[in-house]
Design an enzyme around this catalytic site. Structure first.
Site, PDB file in Angstrom:
ATOM      1  N   GLU A  47       0.921  -1.151   0.062  1.00 24.19           N
ATOM      2  CA  GLU A  47      -0.146  -0.068  -0.112  1.00 24.19           C
ATOM      3  C   GLU A  47       0.727   1.216   0.084  1.00 24.19           C
ATOM      4  O   GLU A  47       1.930   1.276   0.104  1.00 24.19           O
ATOM      5  CB  GLU A  47      -0.913   0.002   1.376  1.00 24.19           C
ATOM      6  N   LYS A 109      -6.325  10.448   0.482  1.00 23.55           N
ATOM      7  CA  LYS A 109      -6.064   9.257   1.132  1.00 23.55           C
ATOM      8  C   LYS A 109      -7.294   8.397   0.448  1.00 23.55           C
ATOM      9  O   LYS A 109      -8.339   8.954   0.431  1.00 23.55           O
ATOM     10  CB  LYS A 109      -6.429   9.264   2.454  1.00 23.55           C
ATOM     11  N   VAL A 129      -5.815   0.062   2.596  1.00 22.93           N
ATOM     12  CA  VAL A 129      -5.690  -1.324   2.584  1.00 22.93           C
ATOM     13  C   VAL A 129      -6.815  -1.724   1.470  1.00 22.93           C
ATOM     14  O   VAL A 129      -6.592  -2.713   0.669  1.00 22.93           O
ATOM     15  CB  VAL A 129      -5.920  -2.008   3.646  1.00 22.93           C
ATOM     16  N   ASP A 161     -18.696   4.148  13.117  1.00 24.94           N
ATOM     17  CA  ASP A 161     -17.474   4.579  12.299  1.00 24.94           C
ATOM     18  C   ASP A 161     -16.499   3.236  12.024  1.00 24.94           C
ATOM     19  O   ASP A 161     -15.960   2.711  12.992  1.00 24.94           O
ATOM     20  CB  ASP A 161     -16.527   5.281  13.061  1.00 24.94           C
ATOM     21  N   SER A 163     -14.038   1.016   9.296  1.00 27.56           N
ATOM     22  CA  SER A 163     -13.214   1.210   8.323  1.00 27.56           C
ATOM     23  C   SER A 163     -13.604   0.194   7.058  1.00 27.56           C
ATOM     24  O   SER A 163     -14.065  -0.765   7.222  1.00 27.56           O
ATOM     25  CB  SER A 163     -11.810   0.786   8.610  1.00 27.56           C
ATOM     26  N   ALA A 164     -13.610   0.840   5.881  1.00 29.35           N
ATOM     27  CA  ALA A 164     -13.753  -0.052   4.748  1.00 29.35           C
ATOM     28  C   ALA A 164     -13.079  -1.238   4.344  1.00 29.35           C
ATOM     29  O   ALA A 164     -12.969  -2.274   3.809  1.00 29.35           O
ATOM     30  CB  ALA A 164     -13.677   0.937   3.294  1.00 29.35           C
ATOM     31  N   ASP A 165     -11.663  -1.331   5.099  1.00 31.30           N
ATOM     32  CA  ASP A 165     -10.716  -2.234   4.921  1.00 31.30           C
ATOM     33  C   ASP A 165     -11.567  -3.476   5.617  1.00 31.30           C
ATOM     34  O   ASP A 165     -11.295  -4.641   4.809  1.00 31.30           O
ATOM     35  CB  ASP A 165      -9.462  -2.019   5.903  1.00 31.30           C
ATOM     36  N   LYS A 182      -4.955  -1.862  14.019  1.00 25.02           N
ATOM     37  CA  LYS A 182      -4.182  -0.669  14.496  1.00 25.02           C
ATOM     38  C   LYS A 182      -4.614  -0.505  16.038  1.00 25.02           C
ATOM     39  O   LYS A 182      -6.001  -0.724  16.356  1.00 25.02           O
ATOM     40  CB  LYS A 182      -4.521   0.629  13.916  1.00 25.02           C
TER      41      LYS A 182
END
Length: 208
Positions: A47, A109, A129, A161, A163-165, A182
């Protein structure tokens, strides 16, 4: 493999008109990567948000170069993925890595939802990612290595909230090798989301 992409472009009277572009027109594969894929040699996708948003200069370029070096030491071809001037780049040169690390112009981003906008506008972006997984899969790269993946943010049970990951892990068939979620995120809820959305989760433990 995806051969065409559909976009919307503004027309008169405030309406939007769909149009199609060939995927090959939007992507540029580094010759070294293209040759390795054609010969059936191992290629590892990397990435670029760690370069554009994850670390300050010069730590970002040093990290990127070290990761590339490690991939080469294991006899594989590194393919750092990013969007540069509206082109989805599969593999970057040393100069391009340096440019991303030091760029003064805004570098976005770029996740799944942003790819079409960044490409059609001719902008540049560091791929997350999720976006890197998509690009790698479409380019025929089966393995992607990253540091930490995104997850459910603290308080995410009320803010939603997420993440799209995580969604991408259950959607795009590519092997993702990661250091884990993370640490700033809600790890337990991220694990719960992964189990729920992908129905598959493998954990590695170290004893002693």
């Amino acid at each position: 493999m995806l051969r065409h992409l559909r976009f919307l472009q503004p027309c008169r009277h405030g309406t939007w008109h769909p149009f199609t572009r060939r995927f090959s027109d939007l992507i540029k594969v580094l010759p070294e990567v293209s040759k390795a894929l054609a010969n059936g040699e191992p290629v590892v996708a990397l990435e670029s948000t760690v370069i554009t948003h994850g670390m300050p200069y010069p730590h970002n370029i040093r990290t990127a170069q070290r990761v590339v070096q490690i991939v080469r030491e294991h006899r594989a071809t590194p393919a750092t993925i990013a969007v540069i001037n509206g082109k989805l780049r599969i593999g970057l040169t040393e100069d391009e890595l340096e440019w991303l690390a030091k760029a003064e112009d805004p570098i976005l981003k770029t996740s799944r939802r942003d790819l079409s906008m960044v490409i059609t506008k001719g902008w540049s972006g560091g791929t997350t990612v999720a976006a890197t997984m998509i690009a790698a899969y479409k380019a025929g790269i089966p393995v992607f290595v990253t540091g930490g993946i995104g997850g459910v943010h603290r308080g995410g049970h009320s803010t939603l909230d997420v993440s799209a990951d995580l969604t991408e892990l259950g959607r795009t068939p590519i092997a993702v090798v990661s250091a884990g979620v993370k640490s700033i995120l809600d790890i337990s809820r991220t694990l719960e989301y992964l189990v729920w959305s992908t129905h598959l989760f493998t954990s590695f433990y170290q004893s002693g």
